[in-house]
Design an enzyme around this catalytic site. Structure first.
Site, PDB file in Angstrom:
ATOM      1  N   ASP A  97      -5.847   1.699   6.029  1.00 29.26           N
ATOM      2  CA  ASP A  97      -5.604   2.811   6.734  1.00 29.26           C
ATOM      3  C   ASP A  97      -4.409   3.734   6.430  1.00 29.26           C
ATOM      4  O   ASP A  97      -4.112   4.311   7.456  1.00 29.26           O
ATOM      5  CB  ASP A  97      -5.328   2.268   7.975  1.00 29.26           C
ATOM      6  CG  ASP A  97      -4.141   0.896   7.976  1.00 29.26           C
ATOM      7  OD1 ASP A  97      -3.446   1.186   7.178  1.00 29.26           O
ATOM      8  OD2 ASP A  97      -4.266   0.147   8.867  1.00 29.26           O
ATOM      9  N   GLU A 119     -11.041  -3.946   4.259  1.00 27.81           N
ATOM     10  CA  GLU A 119     -10.519  -4.130   5.541  1.00 27.81           C
ATOM     11  C   GLU A 119     -10.754  -3.351   6.554  1.00 27.81           C
ATOM     12  O   GLU A 119     -10.224  -2.584   7.195  1.00 27.81           O
ATOM     13  CB  GLU A 119      -8.949  -4.142   5.263  1.00 27.81           C
ATOM     14  CG  GLU A 119      -7.930  -4.739   6.338  1.00 27.81           C
ATOM     15  CD  GLU A 119      -6.472  -4.496   5.960  1.00 27.81           C
ATOM     16  OE1 GLU A 119      -6.074  -3.449   6.353  1.00 27.81           O
ATOM     17  OE2 GLU A 119      -5.805  -5.433   5.515  1.00 27.81           O
ATOM     18  N   GLU A 133      -2.261   5.308  11.314  1.00 32.81           N
ATOM     19  CA  GLU A 133      -3.173   4.311  10.795  1.00 32.81           C
ATOM     20  C   GLU A 133      -4.299   4.185  11.678  1.00 32.81           C
ATOM     21  O   GLU A 133      -5.506   3.999  11.047  1.00 32.81           O
ATOM     22  CB  GLU A 133      -2.443   3.047  10.539  1.00 32.81           C
ATOM     23  CG  GLU A 133      -1.334   2.939   9.418  1.00 32.81           C
ATOM     24  CD  GLU A 133      -0.258   3.661   9.984  1.00 32.81           C
ATOM     25  OE1 GLU A 133       0.349   3.837  10.873  1.00 32.81           O
ATOM     26  OE2 GLU A 133       0.837   3.466   8.837  1.00 32.81           O
ATOM     27  N   HIS A 210       9.444  -0.631   8.707  1.00 37.24           N
ATOM     28  CA  HIS A 210       9.068   0.668   8.160  1.00 37.24           C
ATOM     29  C   HIS A 210       8.037   1.441   8.969  1.00 37.24           C
ATOM     30  O   HIS A 210       7.965   2.693   8.671  1.00 37.24           O
ATOM     31  CB  HIS A 210       8.452   0.502   6.822  1.00 37.24           C
ATOM     32  CG  HIS A 210       7.178   0.024   6.768  1.00 37.24           C
ATOM     33  ND1 HIS A 210       5.881   0.725   7.195  1.00 37.24           N
ATOM     34  CD2 HIS A 210       6.416  -1.399   6.914  1.00 37.24           C
ATOM     35  CE1 HIS A 210       4.720   0.095   7.184  1.00 37.24           C
ATOM     36  NE2 HIS A 210       5.233  -1.144   6.942  1.00 37.24           N
ATOM     37  N   ARG A 212       6.179   4.033  10.922  1.00 35.70           N
ATOM     38  CA  ARG A 212       6.521   5.420  11.545  1.00 35.70           C
ATOM     39  C   ARG A 212       6.935   5.621  12.769  1.00 35.70           C
ATOM     40  O   ARG A 212       7.799   6.355  13.262  1.00 35.70           O
ATOM     41  CB  ARG A 212       5.302   6.296  11.170  1.00 35.70           C
ATOM     42  CG  ARG A 212       5.633   7.759  10.840  1.00 35.70           C
ATOM     43  CD  ARG A 212       4.100   8.424  10.233  1.00 35.70           C
ATOM     44  NE  ARG A 212       4.509   8.277   8.741  1.00 35.70           N
ATOM     45  CZ  ARG A 212       4.684   9.263   8.025  1.00 35.70           C
ATOM     46  NH1 ARG A 212       5.172  10.462   8.415  1.00 35.70           N
ATOM     47  NH2 ARG A 212       4.786   9.069   6.759  1.00 35.70           N
ATOM     48  N   HIS A 243      12.884  -1.065   2.795  1.00 32.53           N
ATOM     49  CA  HIS A 243      11.723  -0.142   2.434  1.00 32.53           C
ATOM     50  C   HIS A 243      12.440   0.920   1.768  1.00 32.53           C
ATOM     51  O   HIS A 243      13.526   1.369   2.011  1.00 32.53           O
ATOM     52  CB  HIS A 243      11.134   0.487   3.679  1.00 32.53           C
ATOM     53  CG  HIS A 243      10.018   1.188   3.637  1.00 32.53           C
ATOM     54  ND1 HIS A 243       9.971   2.245   2.840  1.00 32.53           N
ATOM     55  CD2 HIS A 243       8.453   0.837   3.451  1.00 32.53           C
ATOM     56  CE1 HIS A 243       8.481   2.919   2.722  1.00 32.53           C
ATOM     57  NE2 HIS A 243       7.817   1.714   3.149  1.00 32.53           N
TER      58      HIS A 243
HETATM   59  C1  UD1 Z   1       3.008   4.105   4.276  1.00 33.36           C
HETATM   60  C2  UD1 Z   1       1.736   4.185   4.668  1.00 33.36           C
HETATM   61  C3  UD1 Z   1       1.690   3.013   5.962  1.00 33.36           C
HETATM   62  C4  UD1 Z   1       2.004   1.752   5.215  1.00 33.36           C
HETATM   63  C5  UD1 Z   1       2.865   1.834   4.603  1.00 33.36           C
HETATM   64  C6  UD1 Z   1       3.409   0.684   3.669  1.00 33.36           C
HETATM   65  C7  UD1 Z   1       0.608   6.437   5.677  1.00 33.36           C
HETATM   66  C8  UD1 Z   1       0.787   7.409   6.468  1.00 33.36           C
HETATM   67  N1  UD1 Z   1       1.604   5.249   5.854  1.00 33.36           N
HETATM   68  O1  UD1 Z   1       3.997   4.447   4.921  1.00 33.36           O
HETATM   69  O2  UD1 Z   1       0.421   3.115   6.543  1.00 33.36           O
HETATM   70  O3  UD1 Z   1       2.128   0.651   6.127  1.00 33.36           O
HETATM   71  O4  UD1 Z   1       3.210   2.871   3.497  1.00 33.36           O
HETATM   72  O5  UD1 Z   1       4.676   0.516   3.146  1.00 33.36           O
HETATM   73  O6  UD1 Z   1      -0.207   6.340   4.726  1.00 33.36           O
HETATM   74  N2  UD1 Z   1       9.376   5.986  -0.802  1.00 33.36           N
HETATM   75  C9  UD1 Z   1      10.027   5.903  -2.148  1.00 33.36           C
HETATM   76  N3  UD1 Z   1       9.365   4.990  -3.306  1.00 33.36           N
HETATM   77  C10 UD1 Z   1       8.357   4.251  -2.939  1.00 33.36           C
HETATM   78  C11 UD1 Z   1       8.029   4.379  -1.545  1.00 33.36           C
HETATM   79  C12 UD1 Z   1       8.402   4.957  -0.557  1.00 33.36           C
HETATM   80  O7  UD1 Z   1      10.897   6.485  -2.628  1.00 33.36           O
HETATM   81  O8  UD1 Z   1       8.167   3.600  -3.573  1.00 33.36           O
HETATM   82  C13 UD1 Z   1      10.023   6.753   0.197  1.00 33.36           C
HETATM   83  C14 UD1 Z   1       9.860   8.343  -0.255  1.00 33.36           C
HETATM   84  O9  UD1 Z   1      10.860   8.807   0.137  1.00 33.36           O
HETATM   85  C15 UD1 Z   1       8.541   8.752   0.730  1.00 33.36           C
HETATM   86  C16 UD1 Z   1       8.857   7.930   1.992  1.00 33.36           C
HETATM   87  O10 UD1 Z   1       9.286   6.540   1.437  1.00 33.36           O
HETATM   88  O11 UD1 Z   1       8.519  10.057   0.966  1.00 33.36           O
HETATM   89  C17 UD1 Z   1       7.725   7.486   2.784  1.00 33.36           C
HETATM   90  O12 UD1 Z   1       6.515   7.062   2.274  1.00 33.36           O
HETATM   91  P1  UD1 Z   1       5.231   7.214   2.816  1.00 33.36           P
HETATM   92  O13 UD1 Z   1       4.224   6.678   1.826  1.00 33.36           O
HETATM   93  O14 UD1 Z   1       5.058   8.702   3.319  1.00 33.36           O
HETATM   94  O15 UD1 Z   1       5.153   6.347   4.258  1.00 33.36           O
HETATM   95  P2  UD1 Z   1       5.320   4.688   4.588  1.00 33.36           P
HETATM   96  O16 UD1 Z   1       6.381   4.868   5.741  1.00 33.36           O
HETATM   97  O17 UD1 Z   1       5.921   4.244   3.276  1.00 33.36           O
HETATM   98  N1  UDP Z   2       6.091  -7.119   0.648  1.00 30.57           N
HETATM   99  C1  UDP Z   2       6.783  -7.154  -1.011  1.00 30.57           C
HETATM  100  N2  UDP Z   2       8.110  -7.063  -0.915  1.00 30.57           N
HETATM  101  C2  UDP Z   2       8.928  -6.641   0.094  1.00 30.57           C
HETATM  102  C3  UDP Z   2       8.398  -6.605   1.396  1.00 30.57           C
HETATM  103  C4  UDP Z   2       6.808  -6.748   1.346  1.00 30.57           C
HETATM  104  O1  UDP Z   2       5.922  -7.392  -1.867  1.00 30.57           O
HETATM  105  O2  UDP Z   2       9.924  -6.629  -0.207  1.00 30.57           O
HETATM  106  C5  UDP Z   2       4.626  -7.331   0.594  1.00 30.57           C
HETATM  107  C6  UDP Z   2       4.289  -8.298   1.641  1.00 30.57           C
HETATM  108  O3  UDP Z   2       4.194  -9.543   1.357  1.00 30.57           O
HETATM  109  C7  UDP Z   2       2.951  -7.618   2.097  1.00 30.57           C
HETATM  110  C8  UDP Z   2       3.047  -6.166   2.083  1.00 30.57           C
HETATM  111  O4  UDP Z   2       3.995  -5.963   0.958  1.00 30.57           O
HETATM  112  O5  UDP Z   2       1.860  -8.021   1.451  1.00 30.57           O
HETATM  113  C9  UDP Z   2       3.283  -5.306   3.115  1.00 30.57           C
HETATM  114  O6  UDP Z   2       3.629  -4.076   2.888  1.00 30.57           O
HETATM  115  P1  UDP Z   2       4.252  -3.116   4.205  1.00 30.57           P
HETATM  116  O7  UDP Z   2       4.937  -3.704   4.956  1.00 30.57           O
HETATM  117  O8  UDP Z   2       4.972  -2.150   3.240  1.00 30.57           O
HETATM  118  O9  UDP Z   2       3.044  -2.445   4.571  1.00 30.57           O
HETATM  119  P2  UDP Z   2       1.872  -2.739   5.791  1.00 30.57           P
HETATM  120  O10 UDP Z   2       1.360  -4.076   5.485  1.00 30.57           O
HETATM  121  O11 UDP Z   2       2.863  -2.581   6.893  1.00 30.57           O
HETATM  122  O12 UDP Z   2       0.961  -1.652   5.563  1.00 30.57           O
END
Ligand code: UD1
Ligand code: UDP
Length: 379
Positions: A97, A119, A133, A210, A212, A243
């Site tokens: 999602d 999923e 999501e 993490h 939103r 995160h």
């Molecule tokens: C995204 C997904 C969320 C998922 C989550 C898992 C959407 C809208 N949100 O949210 O559904 O649960 O990922 O973690 O699709 N960033 C880095 N390096 C990384 C990852 C993120 O620097 O490897 C930082 C960047 O500044 C980026 C910010 O995190 O702009 C947010 O990342 P984004 O993918 O927009 O949102 P998440 O909150 O991670």
């Molecule tokens: N996870 C990981 N390293 C971390 C934290 C989480 O590998 O430091 C894994 C966790 O086991 C799970 C997935 O990341 O499989 C969950 O990711 P996240 O919480 O970012 O996203 P969500 O599941 O909420 O979409």
């Protein structure tokens, strides 16, 4: 003749959940696998591909700091379209999602390429939570051809919305496949202080946050609650793999400055995180994936959310929704750390999300459907 299947993914949880499926596609004689990463996440995505030995065929590399939902969505559609045109896959697999997932589904649909939704059918019932999501997954349902539902509950959610039962297969969740192939490996922690903690026998509260909809005041409250718990239980170590999002870090980390028994780390590679889950006493999280994994490990999870699209784990007793209010977090963690009966009641290992064979069931469903695959409305 093999059938070309493209898998598109962009964030850490998608990468973990599609990895077993990509491996199964690669091993199959019937399919040719093409992988596209959008790079919605960067470091957190690359960590997973590295662990599972997946080298993507295409990388859209879209991530920017402070990216908006609309930016992610439009960059994915724009970047993916020429790749779809070039590769001409018979179907496109998307997972879950995220913005990557729904944008990729739409890009495929626009080219009348059938979408396979892994999923499928999770619903919280509140379009604003989790945001965005819940909307993303409902949108993908509208344009998917094959819906791979992790549980019977998710199948019922889909049929209640009018999805044809013949287009749904119940597979279990591929996250359990990933977990079970990873968790037994005793992968050493990169950070020496985590390895020391592992051998110390101390109790661990593992925390991830993490979401939103929790950004801002709620997350600051989470940080304050953690500081209070750490001070109340000096024998406990709180482990917080933070995160990468600066918005998350800016809200939580200042509250923890100067608190001794809190270890803040970079996101842990999946193998290390799985091991840390197995070592923990209690997990406090707003993550979707962690809610699915922890029941298999018999670890109580206190979920910092008002609702969940994963009721199976709540019914199984290992997951409890506690919201994000500071007092409630302190009270619920304290209860699990001090009340043996409450702890025992939540720590039975159950597998509501599968037995580790979800990727093989998904491939079977794909093989059965593949000859008849058509995008909805496509003659
Ligand atoms: C995204 C997904 C969320 C998922 C989550 C898992 C959407 C809208 N949100 O949210 O559904 O649960 O990922 O973690 O699709 N960033 C880095 N390096 C990384 C990852 C993120 O620097 O490897 C930082 C960047 O500044 C980026 C910010 O995190 O702009 C947010 O990342 P984004 O993918 O927009 O949102 P998440 O909150 O991670
Ligand atoms: N996870 C990981 N390293 C971390 C934290 C989480 O590998 O430091 C894994 C966790 O086991 C799970 C997935 O990341 O499989 C969950 O990711 P996240 O919480 O970012 O996203 P969500 O599941 O909420 O979409």
């Amino acid at each position: 003749m093999t059938t070309r299947i493209m898998t598109v993914y962009g964030t850490r949880p998608e990468a973990i959940k599609v990895a077993p499926l990509i491996k199964a596609l690669e091993e199959s004689q019937d399919f040719e696998s093409v992988t596209v990463v959008t790079g919605q996440h960067r470091e957190m995505l690359d960590q997973v591909n590295e662990l599972f030995g997946i080298v993507p065929d295409h990388d859209l590399d879209i991530m920017s700091h402070g990216q908006s939902l609309a930016q992610i969505f439009s960059r994915v559609i724009e970047g993916l379209d020429p790749i779809l045109e070039k590769e001409k896959p018979s179907a496109v697999i998307v997972q879950g999602d995220t913005s990557t997932s729904t944008a990729a589904a739409l890009a495929a649909f626009y080219r009348q390429i059938p979408v396979v939704h892994v999923e499928a059918g999770l619903r919280s019932g509140n379009i604003h939570s989790p945001f965005p999501e819940e909307a993303n997954r409902k949108l993908t349902t509208q344009i998917a051809t094959l819906h791979l539902a992790p549980t019977e509950t998710s199948r019922s959610n889909l049929t209640a919305e009018g999805v044809d039962d013949a287009a749904i297969a119940v597979t279990g969740n591929t996250v359990i496949d990933a977990l079970l192939t990873t968790v037994g490996k005793e992968i050493p922690f990169t950070e020496p202080r985590l390895e020391e903690l592992a051998s110390s026998g101390r109790r661990i509260l593992l925390v991830t946050t993490h979401r939103r909809e929790n950004w801002g005041g709620a997350m600051e409250g989470v940080g304050r609650a953690l500081a209070r718990v750490a001070r109340a239980f000096p024998d406990l170590e709180i482990v917080l793999p933070a995160h990468r999002n600066p918005i998350v870090r800016d809200a939580v980390l200042p509250q923890l400055e100067g608190v001794e028994n809190v270890t803040v780390s970079e996101p842990l590679p999946y193998g290390e995180f799985a091991r840390m889950m197995a070592l923990s006493t209690v997990i406090l999280s707003d993550s979707g994936g962690v809610q699915e994994e922890a029941p298999s490990l018999g670890k109580p999870v206190l979920v910092m959310r008002e609702n969940t699209e994963r009721p199976e784990a709540v019914a199984a007793g290992t997951v409890k929704l506690i919201g994000t209010e500071e007092e409630r977090i302190v009270a619920e963690v304290t209860r699990l750390l001090t009340d043996d009966d409450a702890y025992t009641a939540m720590s039975g290992a159950t597998n509501p999300y599968g037995d580790g064979s979800a990727s093989h069931r998904s491939l079977e469903a794909l093989a059965t459907a593949v000859t008849g695959l058509r995008a909805p409305g496509h003659p």
